[in-house]
Design a protein around this motif. Structure first.
Motif, PDB file in Angstrom:
ATOM      1  N   ALA A  84      -2.956  -3.266  16.447  1.00 28.95           N
ATOM      2  CA  ALA A  84      -2.468  -3.302  15.058  1.00 28.95           C
ATOM      3  C   ALA A  84      -3.634  -3.505  14.102  1.00 28.95           C
ATOM      4  O   ALA A  84      -4.702  -3.964  14.496  1.00 28.95           O
ATOM      5  CB  ALA A  84      -1.453  -4.428  14.873  1.00 28.95           C
ATOM      6  N   VAL A  85      -3.367  -3.153  12.850  1.00 29.51           N
ATOM      7  CA  VAL A  85      -4.291  -3.467  11.755  1.00 29.51           C
ATOM      8  C   VAL A  85      -3.524  -4.366  10.784  1.00 29.51           C
ATOM      9  O   VAL A  85      -2.359  -4.096  10.466  1.00 29.51           O
ATOM     10  CB  VAL A  85      -4.762  -2.185  11.022  1.00 29.51           C
ATOM     11  N   ALA A  86      -4.177  -5.457  10.343  1.00 31.34           N
ATOM     12  CA  ALA A  86      -3.532  -6.388   9.408  1.00 31.34           C
ATOM     13  C   ALA A  86      -4.456  -6.621   8.232  1.00 31.34           C
ATOM     14  O   ALA A  86      -5.679  -6.569   8.364  1.00 31.34           O
ATOM     15  CB  ALA A  86      -3.246  -7.720  10.112  1.00 31.34           C
ATOM     16  N   VAL A  87      -3.849  -6.887   7.073  1.00 23.91           N
ATOM     17  CA  VAL A  87      -4.660  -7.077   5.863  1.00 23.91           C
ATOM     18  C   VAL A  87      -4.012  -8.130   4.962  1.00 23.91           C
ATOM     19  O   VAL A  87      -2.787  -8.238   4.909  1.00 23.91           O
ATOM     20  CB  VAL A  87      -4.810  -5.726   5.120  1.00 23.91           C
ATOM     21  N   THR A  88      -4.844  -8.887   4.275  1.00 20.10           N
ATOM     22  CA  THR A  88      -4.339  -9.821   3.263  1.00 20.10           C
ATOM     23  C   THR A  88      -3.734  -9.033   2.109  1.00 20.10           C
ATOM     24  O   THR A  88      -4.402  -8.168   1.541  1.00 20.10           O
ATOM     25  CB  THR A  88      -5.501 -10.655   2.684  1.00 20.10           C
ATOM     26  N   HIS A  89      -2.473  -9.337   1.765  1.00 23.58           N
ATOM     27  CA  HIS A  89      -1.889  -8.640   0.599  1.00 23.58           C
ATOM     28  C   HIS A  89      -1.549  -9.610  -0.527  1.00 23.58           C
ATOM     29  O   HIS A  89      -0.981  -9.237  -1.543  1.00 23.58           O
ATOM     30  CB  HIS A  89      -0.682  -7.791   1.010  1.00 23.58           C
ATOM     31  N   GLY A  90      -1.940 -10.872  -0.390  1.00 18.79           N
ATOM     32  CA  GLY A  90      -1.761 -11.858  -1.456  1.00 18.79           C
ATOM     33  C   GLY A  90      -1.851 -13.238  -0.862  1.00 18.79           C
ATOM     34  O   GLY A  90      -1.786 -13.367   0.363  1.00 18.79           O
ATOM     35  N   PRO A  91      -2.028 -14.296  -1.647  1.00 18.36           N
ATOM     36  CA  PRO A  91      -2.368 -14.226  -3.065  1.00 18.36           C
ATOM     37  C   PRO A  91      -3.841 -13.902  -3.234  1.00 18.36           C
ATOM     38  O   PRO A  91      -4.600 -13.979  -2.273  1.00 18.36           O
ATOM     39  CB  PRO A  91      -2.054 -15.651  -3.550  1.00 18.36           C
ATOM     40  N   GLY A  92      -4.223 -13.569  -4.453  1.00 18.30           N
ATOM     41  CA  GLY A  92      -5.626 -13.266  -4.724  1.00 18.30           C
ATOM     42  C   GLY A  92      -5.753 -12.411  -5.972  1.00 18.30           C
ATOM     43  O   GLY A  92      -4.793 -12.242  -6.737  1.00 18.30           O
ATOM     44  N   LEU A  93      -6.928 -11.862  -6.153  1.00 17.16           N
ATOM     45  CA  LEU A  93      -7.196 -10.995  -7.307  1.00 17.16           C
ATOM     46  C   LEU A  93      -6.612  -9.621  -7.015  1.00 17.16           C
ATOM     47  O   LEU A  93      -6.915  -9.021  -5.980  1.00 17.16           O
ATOM     48  CB  LEU A  93      -8.704 -10.877  -7.529  1.00 17.16           C
ATOM     49  N   ALA A  94      -5.775  -9.115  -7.937  1.00 13.61           N
ATOM     50  CA  ALA A  94      -5.075  -7.850  -7.684  1.00 13.61           C
ATOM     51  C   ALA A  94      -6.040  -6.720  -7.319  1.00 13.61           C
ATOM     52  O   ALA A  94      -5.842  -6.007  -6.333  1.00 13.61           O
ATOM     53  CB  ALA A  94      -4.236  -7.464  -8.903  1.00 13.61           C
ATOM     54  N   GLY A  95      -7.077  -6.573  -8.099  1.00 16.51           N
ATOM     55  CA  GLY A  95      -8.018  -5.468  -7.865  1.00 16.51           C
ATOM     56  C   GLY A  95      -8.711  -5.580  -6.524  1.00 16.51           C
ATOM     57  O   GLY A  95      -8.968  -4.574  -5.853  1.00 16.51           O
ATOM     58  N   SER A  96      -9.026  -6.803  -6.117  1.00 15.30           N
ATOM     59  CA  SER A  96      -9.689  -7.016  -4.832  1.00 15.30           C
ATOM     60  C   SER A  96      -8.724  -6.743  -3.677  1.00 15.30           C
ATOM     61  O   SER A  96      -9.081  -6.093  -2.687  1.00 15.30           O
ATOM     62  CB  SER A  96     -10.202  -8.460  -4.738  1.00 15.30           C
ATOM     63  N   LEU A  97      -7.497  -7.230  -3.811  1.00 14.68           N
ATOM     64  CA  LEU A  97      -6.485  -7.020  -2.769  1.00 14.68           C
ATOM     65  C   LEU A  97      -6.225  -5.523  -2.560  1.00 14.68           C
ATOM     66  O   LEU A  97      -6.080  -5.053  -1.424  1.00 14.68           O
ATOM     67  CB  LEU A  97      -5.177  -7.721  -3.144  1.00 14.68           C
ATOM     68  N   LEU A  98      -6.156  -4.787  -3.671  1.00 13.11           N
ATOM     69  CA  LEU A  98      -5.849  -3.351  -3.586  1.00 13.11           C
ATOM     70  C   LEU A  98      -6.860  -2.607  -2.714  1.00 13.11           C
ATOM     71  O   LEU A  98      -6.483  -1.705  -1.960  1.00 13.11           O
ATOM     72  CB  LEU A  98      -5.863  -2.733  -4.996  1.00 13.11           C
ATOM     73  N   ILE A  99      -8.112  -3.000  -2.821  1.00 13.45           N
ATOM     74  CA  ILE A  99      -9.144  -2.297  -2.045  1.00 13.45           C
ATOM     75  C   ILE A  99      -8.918  -2.521  -0.544  1.00 13.45           C
ATOM     76  O   ILE A  99      -8.952  -1.586   0.250  1.00 13.45           O
ATOM     77  CB  ILE A  99     -10.562  -2.781  -2.442  1.00 13.45           C
ATOM     78  N   GLY A 100      -8.666  -3.765  -0.170  1.00 14.19           N
ATOM     79  CA  GLY A 100      -8.461  -4.074   1.250  1.00 14.19           C
ATOM     80  C   GLY A 100      -7.204  -3.414   1.794  1.00 14.19           C
ATOM     81  O   GLY A 100      -7.205  -2.855   2.896  1.00 14.19           O
ATOM     82  N   VAL A 101      -6.112  -3.482   1.017  1.00  9.13           N
ATOM     83  CA  VAL A 101      -4.844  -2.917   1.488  1.00  9.13           C
ATOM     84  C   VAL A 101      -4.963  -1.401   1.621  1.00  9.13           C
ATOM     85  O   VAL A 101      -4.530  -0.817   2.620  1.00  9.13           O
ATOM     86  CB  VAL A 101      -3.672  -3.315   0.542  1.00  9.13           C
ATOM     87  N   GLY A 102      -5.604  -0.772   0.655  1.00  5.98           N
ATOM     88  CA  GLY A 102      -5.785   0.687   0.728  1.00  5.98           C
ATOM     89  C   GLY A 102      -6.609   1.079   1.946  1.00  5.98           C
ATOM     90  O   GLY A 102      -6.250   2.006   2.687  1.00  5.98           O
ATOM     91  N   ALA A 103      -7.707   0.385   2.153  1.00  7.65           N
ATOM     92  CA  ALA A 103      -8.582   0.703   3.286  1.00  7.65           C
ATOM     93  C   ALA A 103      -7.846   0.479   4.608  1.00  7.65           C
ATOM     94  O   ALA A 103      -7.918   1.308   5.521  1.00  7.65           O
ATOM     95  CB  ALA A 103      -9.842  -0.158   3.225  1.00  7.65           C
TER      96      ALA A 103
END
Ligand code: KG4
Ligand code: ZN
Length: 342
Positions: free
Chosen positions: A75-94
Motif C-alpha cells: 500500500a501507499v499511505a499519505v498524510t491528508h491532514g491536519p497541516g498546511l493545505a498547499g503542502s498537504l496537496l503536494i504529498g497527496v497528489g504525489a
C-alpha cells in the motif's frame, strides 16, 4: 505488510517504507529548515514549492534504500491532514500518482495518529508496556493535544491548547532570544548552560481543565527580554549569552512543568495506564525526563528522531489502520487542513 508512507503536512518532506507497522526498512527526511530559518517561521508558499521539488526524489530514495520497488509494496499511505493545505496537496497528489501507477491500495492518514503510532516503531509497543487507555500528549509546532487512546484507532480528545502550540511557543521564544529556527532544539541546547531558577517564570494556572495555554508564557518571555535590553536586538548592546541561557532555561522549565502537570491530571482523571509522548516537542529531553520521573505509570516515547515529522510514523499508522479496516483505494481523498483526532 509493507507500506510506503509519505508526509508533507508542514515543512519537512518525508518518505519511508515500514513493515507490519513496526519495522523501518528505510526513512528519508528532507528538511526545509534552511529555507524558512531566515523568516523565523514557516512560509507556506515556499513550503509547498519545496515539497513539489523533493517529494518524488524522497519517495524514490526510500524505495531504493528499502530494496523494494513499487510492486513490492502492499500500500501507499499519505498524510491528508491536519497541516498546511498547499503542502498537504503536494504529498497527496504525489502519493495518489504512485499508488495508481502500480494499482496499489491507497489511504490517507491523520498526521496526529502518525505521531501516536511512532511509538510502535522499532520494537516499541505501548499496549504491551503500559496498556490501554493511554494518555497521549502530542505536542508539535501546530498542535498540543491530550488524547485518550482507548484502543487501536479509538481516540477521545480530552485537552487542547487554547492559543499557541507548545512548539510554536519554543519557536517564538527562540526568536526573541536571537536563537535559530526551529526553536525547540536551540532552546534545549542553550538551556544546558543556563540556570532556570535565576529566571523563573510564573507557573501556569491550576484550574480544573485539561486545556493548555502558552500565550501568557510567550508574552512573559518577551517582556523579560525587553526589560533586559535583549529584545528588540541592538547592534550597540549584544546579548549576554549567559542571560540568554538563563531565560531560555527558565522558559523551558515553566513550559515543561505545565505540560507534565496537565498530562498527569489526565492520567488521574481517566485512569490512564500509561503516558505516550509524540510530536516534535516530545524530542525535548527535559520533558521526557520530568514525565518519566513524575508519572505513576510507564511513559513511552519514540526516540527523538521519530518524534519530529517523518514518513515512518505515517507508514506505521497506515499498517494498523489496514489491519483493522482492510485494504482500499481512496482515489477521492481530499486534504483536511483542520482534521482532528478524537
Ligand atoms: O512534529 P513536528 O516535527 O512538526 C509539526 O507537526 O509541527 O514538530 C516541530 C516542532 C517545532 O516547533 C520545534 O521547535 C519543536 O517541534 N521541537 C522541539 C524539540 N525538537 C523539535 N521542541 C522542544 N525541544 C526539542 N528538542
Ligand atoms: Zn508533526
Amino acid at each position: 505488510m509493507k507500506v510506503l508512507g509519505i508526509e508533507t503536512s508542514c515543512d519537512d518532506t518525508a518518505a519511508a517504507v515500514v513493515e507490519d507497522g513496526r519495522r523501518i526498512l528505510s526513512s528519508v527526511v528532507v528538511s526545509q529548515a534552511e529555507t524558512h530559518a531566515r523568516y523565523g517561521g514557516i512560509v507556506p508558499e515556499l513550503a509547498s514549492r519545496q515539497h513539489m521539488v523533493t517529494v518524488i526524489p524522497a519517495a524514490r530514495q526510500a524505495l531504493d534504500e528499502s530494496g523494494l520497488d513499487l510492486d513490492g509494496l502492499d500500500a501507499v499511505a499519505v498524510t491528508h491532514g491536519p497541516g498546511l493545505a498547499g503542502s498537504l496537496l503536494i504529498g497527496v497528489g504525489a502519493a495518489k500518482g504512485l499508488a495508481l501507477s502500480a494499482d496499489l491500495p491507497f489511504l490517507g492518514v491523520n498526521h496526529l495518529e502518525g505521531h501516536v503510532y511512532a511509538a510502535w516503531l522499532e520494537d516499541g509497543d505501548p499496549e504491551r508496556d503500559a496498556g490501554f487507555p493511554l494518555v497521549c500528549l502530542i505536542a508539535s509546532g501546530g498542535h498540543t493535544d491530550l488524547i485518550l487512546m482507548k484502543g487501536h484507532g479509538r481516540y477521545e480528545l480530552v485537552g487542547r491548547t487554547r492559543d499557541d502550540a507548545a512548539g510554536e511557543a519554543f519557536d517564538k521564544a527562540a526568536r526573541v532570544l536571537g536563537l535559530g529556527f526551529p526553536g525547540g532544539p536551540e532552546i534545549q541546547a542553550v538551556s544546558a548552560g543556563g540556570d532556570g531558577s535565576a529566571e523563573r517564570f510564573p507557573r501556569a494556572d491550576v484550574r480544573d481543565s485539561l486545556d493548555f495555554s502558552f500565550s501568557g508564557l510567550k508574552t512573559a518571555v518577551r517582556r523579560r527580554a525587553e526589560s533586559k535590553g535583549m529584545y528588540p536586538p541592538s547592534d550597540e548592546r549584544p546579548r549576554d549569552p549567559q542571560e540568554v541561557a538563563d531565560v531560555a532555561a527558565g522558559f523551558q522549565e515553566a513550559l515543561v512543568e505545565f505540560m507534565v502537570r496537565r498530562t498527569l491530571q489526565a492520567v488521574e482523571r481517566y485512569g490512564g495506564r500509561g503516558v505516550l509522548l509524540g510530536g516534535g516537542v516530545a524530542a525535548n529531553t527535559l520533558l521526557r525526563e520530568e514525565m518519566s520521573r513524575r508519572a505513576p505509570v510507564p511513559v513511552v516515547a519514540p526516540r527523538p528522531a521519530l518524534c519530529t515529522d517523518n514518513g515512518a510514523m505515517i507508514g506505521a499508522a497506515a499498517c494498523f489502520d489496514l489491519l483493522r479496516n482492510g485494504a482500499r483505494r481512496e482515489w477521492d481523498l481530499d486534504v483536511l487542513p483542520s482534521l482532528r483526532l478524537g
